[in-house]
Design a protein around this motif. Structure first.
Motif, PDB file in Angstrom:
ATOM      1  N   SER A 369     -21.623 -41.393  -4.857  1.00  0.00           N
ATOM      2  CA  SER A 369     -20.854 -40.222  -5.234  1.00  0.00           C
ATOM      3  C   SER A 369     -20.310 -40.304  -6.652  1.00  0.00           C
ATOM      4  O   SER A 369     -20.435 -39.378  -7.449  1.00  0.00           O
ATOM      5  CB  SER A 369     -19.709 -40.050  -4.227  1.00  0.00           C
ATOM      6  OG  SER A 369     -18.727 -39.225  -4.762  1.00  0.00           O
ATOM      7  N   ARG A 370     -19.733 -41.463  -6.985  1.00  0.00           N
ATOM      8  CA  ARG A 370     -19.117 -41.574  -8.311  1.00  0.00           C
ATOM      9  C   ARG A 370     -20.174 -41.499  -9.407  1.00  0.00           C
ATOM     10  O   ARG A 370     -19.972 -40.862 -10.438  1.00  0.00           O
ATOM     11  CB  ARG A 370     -18.334 -42.881  -8.411  1.00  0.00           C
ATOM     12  CG  ARG A 370     -17.691 -43.057  -9.777  1.00  0.00           C
ATOM     13  CD  ARG A 370     -16.607 -44.091  -9.756  1.00  0.00           C
ATOM     14  NE  ARG A 370     -15.523 -43.716  -8.861  1.00  0.00           N
ATOM     15  CZ  ARG A 370     -14.604 -44.570  -8.398  1.00  0.00           C
ATOM     16  NH1 ARG A 370     -14.664 -45.840  -8.725  1.00  0.00           N
ATOM     17  NH2 ARG A 370     -13.647 -44.158  -7.601  1.00  0.00           N
ATOM     18  N   GLU A 371     -21.321 -42.132  -9.178  1.00  0.00           N
ATOM     19  CA  GLU A 371     -22.384 -42.099 -10.180  1.00  0.00           C
ATOM     20  C   GLU A 371     -22.883 -40.661 -10.382  1.00  0.00           C
ATOM     21  O   GLU A 371     -23.166 -40.235 -11.495  1.00  0.00           O
ATOM     22  CB  GLU A 371     -23.534 -43.025  -9.757  1.00  0.00           C
ATOM     23  CG  GLU A 371     -24.732 -43.051 -10.682  1.00  0.00           C
ATOM     24  CD  GLU A 371     -24.380 -43.358 -12.149  1.00  0.00           C
ATOM     25  OE1 GLU A 371     -23.313 -43.949 -12.426  1.00  0.00           O
ATOM     26  OE2 GLU A 371     -25.183 -42.970 -13.035  1.00  0.00           O
ATOM     27  N   CYS A 372     -22.933 -39.892  -9.277  1.00  0.00           N
ATOM     28  CA  CYS A 372     -23.353 -38.489  -9.392  1.00  0.00           C
ATOM     29  C   CYS A 372     -22.368 -37.715 -10.254  1.00  0.00           C
ATOM     30  O   CYS A 372     -22.766 -36.884 -11.087  1.00  0.00           O
ATOM     31  CB  CYS A 372     -23.454 -37.852  -8.012  1.00  0.00           C
ATOM     32  SG  CYS A 372     -24.835 -38.466  -7.049  1.00  0.00           S
ATOM     33  N   MET A 373     -21.091 -37.986 -10.056  1.00  0.00           N
ATOM     34  CA  MET A 373     -20.094 -37.281 -10.860  1.00  0.00           C
ATOM     35  C   MET A 373     -20.207 -37.671 -12.328  1.00  0.00           C
ATOM     36  O   MET A 373     -20.065 -36.832 -13.219  1.00  0.00           O
ATOM     37  CB  MET A 373     -18.690 -37.575 -10.339  1.00  0.00           C
ATOM     38  CG  MET A 373     -18.447 -36.921  -8.995  1.00  0.00           C
ATOM     39  SD  MET A 373     -16.703 -36.827  -8.583  1.00  0.00           S
ATOM     40  CE  MET A 373     -16.175 -35.468  -9.595  1.00  0.00           C
ATOM     41  N   LEU A 374     -20.512 -38.939 -12.573  1.00  0.00           N
ATOM     42  CA  LEU A 374     -20.678 -39.374 -13.967  1.00  0.00           C
ATOM     43  C   LEU A 374     -21.831 -38.633 -14.631  1.00  0.00           C
ATOM     44  O   LEU A 374     -21.736 -38.206 -15.782  1.00  0.00           O
ATOM     45  CB  LEU A 374     -20.935 -40.886 -14.011  1.00  0.00           C
ATOM     46  CG  LEU A 374     -19.675 -41.756 -13.916  1.00  0.00           C
ATOM     47  CD1 LEU A 374     -20.064 -43.220 -13.673  1.00  0.00           C
ATOM     48  CD2 LEU A 374     -18.847 -41.642 -15.192  1.00  0.00           C
TER      49      LEU A 374
END
Length: 471
Positions: A369-374
RNA sequence: GCCGACGUAGCUCAGUUGGUUAGAGCGCCUGAUUGUGGAUCAGGAGGUCGAUGGUUCGAAUCCAUCCGUCGGUACCA
């Protein structure tokens, strides 16, 4: 007890698809107006009733929306932008004239709603106050042409006439001044109802298709034939119309001066490259009667004439003086934003975009999830309009959303991509085109149309290129 | 504002001389397929039949009024 979610008649919501087309139109036209060196003005929606109705006729007052406040003052919603402009010019004597301003805002009229016509609608006005010179009228006419060209509305025709020429017609036909309003109103309808009904309405009146009686103006037969002769003055060439007008009005007091004004406008337009195929003289144009004093103009889209005029305007040299100051000559035009959008939609030239997003970053693995937001924020910081999934649904649903909203690109980032430091970029339209021939679901899925893997570090550059942006 | 026509699901419509629990197609949602939109199949949600009052044992159906929509007309500063 629940509340029924409805709106009062003549009011409507503008959903994202409509707002996107509207904002693009407004941005484009604003660019044209600013290119002419006009500046923006804002005024409140609410004005004192006497400011509004001081310039409106008795019947017109009925279409003003009344507003109440705690002090119980007599207030109303503005029904146009020209009256507030006149108030501003009167209220701030130090404002540098000529005051050349544009204003795009909502206005309200309590009329019966019709297709393309609402009780709350948007006008986009362009005016020059303190401009006695005909160059101002030429600028307005040219700006109308440039706006319609810039929004790619297809072929159009701007038509203009002059209230003063119409007054000369009354003189020539010996028609009393107090009938001017009635006569002009009927003339203005010729494009809609034709010469036959115009003649009937000018004389005795008639009964329309629904059995409703239309009252006539009561002119004599000779007066009606003079008007008919006047209305027959038309041609594809402005110069020819002006010549014929000159001979029709020959000998009438003041006619040469008024025709010189028209000739000056026409000559300037020719010199600037706005020829008769774009701007013509149409002697039947009268427009609203309350305050126009000189040239009057309107514009229609030739592919959607049934929507009526999408621009209207004219010279109103007496309006500002109604607030008690000196007479300040002014001219301007108003674009009917809602009507223009309705016409564009009708002829298939309105945008079909349902969302501002150009890219949807899908999220299929909560651990990423966090990588997608990045990824999404990298794109946003590069000026690419990006949505990242916030639904928590399966990948299929996320792609379905992109498809329905017309988001052109989706980015997939799952464990398989993460292991290799890549992202999958999916071009939604490609599969839509190839899918028709495939019936079996498994084959459709495994084909993975329009997909390419892109190194994580290159995603911004790749999308810029796909979207046709310089990097 | 005036004249006329029409109001049944999100949309387009069916619904017999008034008769049991109001239907269809499309769309929407869910699943088959927990990492792929379309197609297919299975299932589901969604209606005080525009509102109110009346006639009737019984009203989506008949009557009245109101509201709304559409067409014409008027108005459009």
């Amino acid at each position: 007890m629940s509340i029924k979610p409805t709106l009062s008649r003549g009011l409507r919501d503008l959903l994202p698809e409509q707002m996107i087309a509207r904002q693009r139109l407004i941005d484009t036209v604003r660019g044209v107006y600013e290119n002419y060196g006009f500046s923006p003005l804002g005024t409140p929606a609410i004005e004192y009733l006497d400011v509004l109705s001081g310039s409106a006729g008795q019947e017109a007052q009925q279409s003003i929306f009344r507003v109440s406040n705690p002090e119980d003052e007599a207030l109303g919603l503005r029904f146009d932008l020209t009256v507030p402009l006149s108030r501003v010019v009167s209220q701030y004597p130090n404002i540098p004239l000529p005051f050349r301003r544009y204003q795009v805002a909502q206005v309200w009229r309590a009329d019966k709603p019709d297709p393309g016509r609402f009780r709350q609608f948007t006008q986009f006005d362009l005016d020059a106050v303190g401009a006695p010179c005909g160059r101002a009228d030429v600028e307005i006419l040219a700006a109308i042409c440039d706006s319609l060209t810039a929004i790619e509305a297809g072929p159009f025709l701007v038509r203009f006439s002059s209230r003063k020429v119409l007054n000369l017609l009354l003189k020539r036909a010996g028609i009393a001044e107090h009938l001017a309003g009635d006569v002009f109103r009927v003339l203005d309808k010729i494009g809609k109802i034709g010469i036959g009904k115009v003649k009937l309405e000018l004389s005795a009146g008639y009964t329309d298709a629904s059995g409703d009686p239309i009252r006539g103006v009561g002119l004599a037969e000779e007066q009606v034939s003079i008007i008919e002769e006047f209305l027959a003055i038309k041609n594809k060439s402005r110069g020819d119309v002006l010549q014929r007008l000159a001979s029709f009005l020959a000998g009438i007091d003041g006619s040469s001066e008024e025709l010189a004004v028209m000739e000056d406008i026409s000559g300037n337009l020719d010199a600037l490259g706005y020829h008769s195929d774009q701007v013509n003289i149409d002697v039947s144009i009268a427009r609203g009667l309350a305050y126009y004093t000189g040239p009057v103009f309107e514009a229609v889209l030739l592919d959607a004439p049934q929507f009526g005029s999408v621009f209207g305007g004219g010279r109103y040299d007496g309006l500002v003086a109604r607030f008690g100051g000196p007479e300040i000559p002014a001219t301007g035009a108003s674009m009917g934003v809602d009507r223009l959008l309705a016409a564009l939609e009708h002829i298939g030239k309105a945008g079909q975009v349902k969302t501002a997003a150009e890219v949807l970053v899908t999220v299929m693995d909560p651990g990423l999830s966090r990588e997608c937001m990045l990824v999404a924020f990298d794109l946003r910081r590069a000026g690419i309009r990006t949505e990242v999934d916030v639904s928590g649904g399966r990948l299929g649903k996320q792609l379905k959303r992109a498809d329905k909203l017309g988001i052109p690109y989706a980015i997939l980032l799952g464990s398989s991509e993460a292991e290799r430091g890549v992202l999958t970029v999916k071009q939604m339209a490609v599969a839509r085109e190839h899918g028709a021939g495939i019936e079996e679901n498994a084959a459709w899925k495994s084909a993975r149309f329009g997909q390419q893997e892109v190194p994580r570090a290159e995603i911004v550059d790749v999308l810029r290129q796909l979207l046709g942006r310089g990097s």
